[in-house]
Scaffold this motif. Sequence first.
Motif, PDB file in Angstrom:
ATOM      1  N   GLU A  29       0.831  -1.195   0.000  1.00  0.00           N
ATOM      2  CA  GLU A  29       0.000   0.000   0.000  1.00  0.00           C
ATOM      3  C   GLU A  29       0.875   1.259   0.000  1.00  0.00           C
ATOM      4  OE1 GLU A  29      -3.566  -0.101  -0.286  1.00  0.00           O
ATOM      5  OE2 GLU A  29      -2.679  -1.999  -0.924  1.00  0.00           O
ATOM      6  N   ARG A  47      -3.716  -4.546  -2.697  1.00  0.00           N
ATOM      7  CA  ARG A  47      -4.932  -4.647  -1.888  1.00  0.00           C
ATOM      8  C   ARG A  47      -5.977  -3.623  -2.311  1.00  0.00           C
ATOM      9  NH1 ARG A  47      -2.269  -5.588   4.113  1.00  0.00           N
ATOM     10  NH2 ARG A  47      -1.899  -7.832   3.901  1.00  0.00           N
ATOM     11  N   ARG A  84       1.655 -11.048  -0.876  1.00  0.00           N
ATOM     12  CA  ARG A  84       0.936 -10.243  -1.863  1.00  0.00           C
ATOM     13  C   ARG A  84       1.608 -10.300  -3.229  1.00  0.00           C
ATOM     14  NH1 ARG A  84       0.422  -4.745   1.482  1.00  0.00           N
ATOM     15  NH2 ARG A  84       2.095  -5.761   2.656  1.00  0.00           N
TER      16      ARG A  84
END
Length: 247
Positions: A29, A47, A84
């Motif tokens: 992020e 995300r 991720r």
Amino acid sequence: MTGKLYEYEHIKFLSQNPNPHTVLVDVREPEEFQEINVPTSINVAYRSYPDGLKMDAETFFNIFKTKKPSCEKELILLCARGRRASEALKVALEAGYTNVSLYPGSLKDWTYRERGGSTAPLAMSTAGSKPYNFQDVKKLVQHPEQDKVLVDVREPKEVESYKMPTSINLPFQTAPSALSLSDDEFEEQFQFPKPKSNQELIFFCAKGMRAKAAEELARSYGFKNTGIYEGSINDWLAHGGDKIKSE
């Protein structure tokens, strides 16, 4: 070509010597990226925008404030600990990128090495996976269980030198998205049935790194019951595993 796993030294070199054909893509992020990042990397927050790499060039630029990499370039994905990045690899392949690689250690490894550490701690998150050792795997080889599958993610040429009894081969470097295939597509490509999502998949490779990356990706494809033999083939052979047969 997909599925390369890069270590700190290569990422460090790219951060100091940018390659016009390679893009470091940090999928954390924005607030994580702003705190610390690998120089020259771009931020495509997975995300917040899980389909970011599927966006058209104009939308991509408006959101991420950087030019979208062309599909001809190599993408090297990284995040905080690897999870991720593994999930984003699937999206990158679906978006048409054919040369997609991972920095499994990601920022955890990067910050550790930048501070002078010579060997990073466990690179990728293995939350939810079960650790297996030599004795555990030995029992499975000698007495196979229907609900457990030993998955060798080495390349076919490596398997030619030694194949663990009862294991299946799903090469991570050349077929990272194997478990995303339909049952028919999978069987056509590999010539054996695709594992069921309710079976436990136990991953191993040569030294453990590819197994961790493959396990992360398998979980993103819906295989939530997973294990990792961290010692992998090197540990297996060191303990005389090549003399063990299936009963």
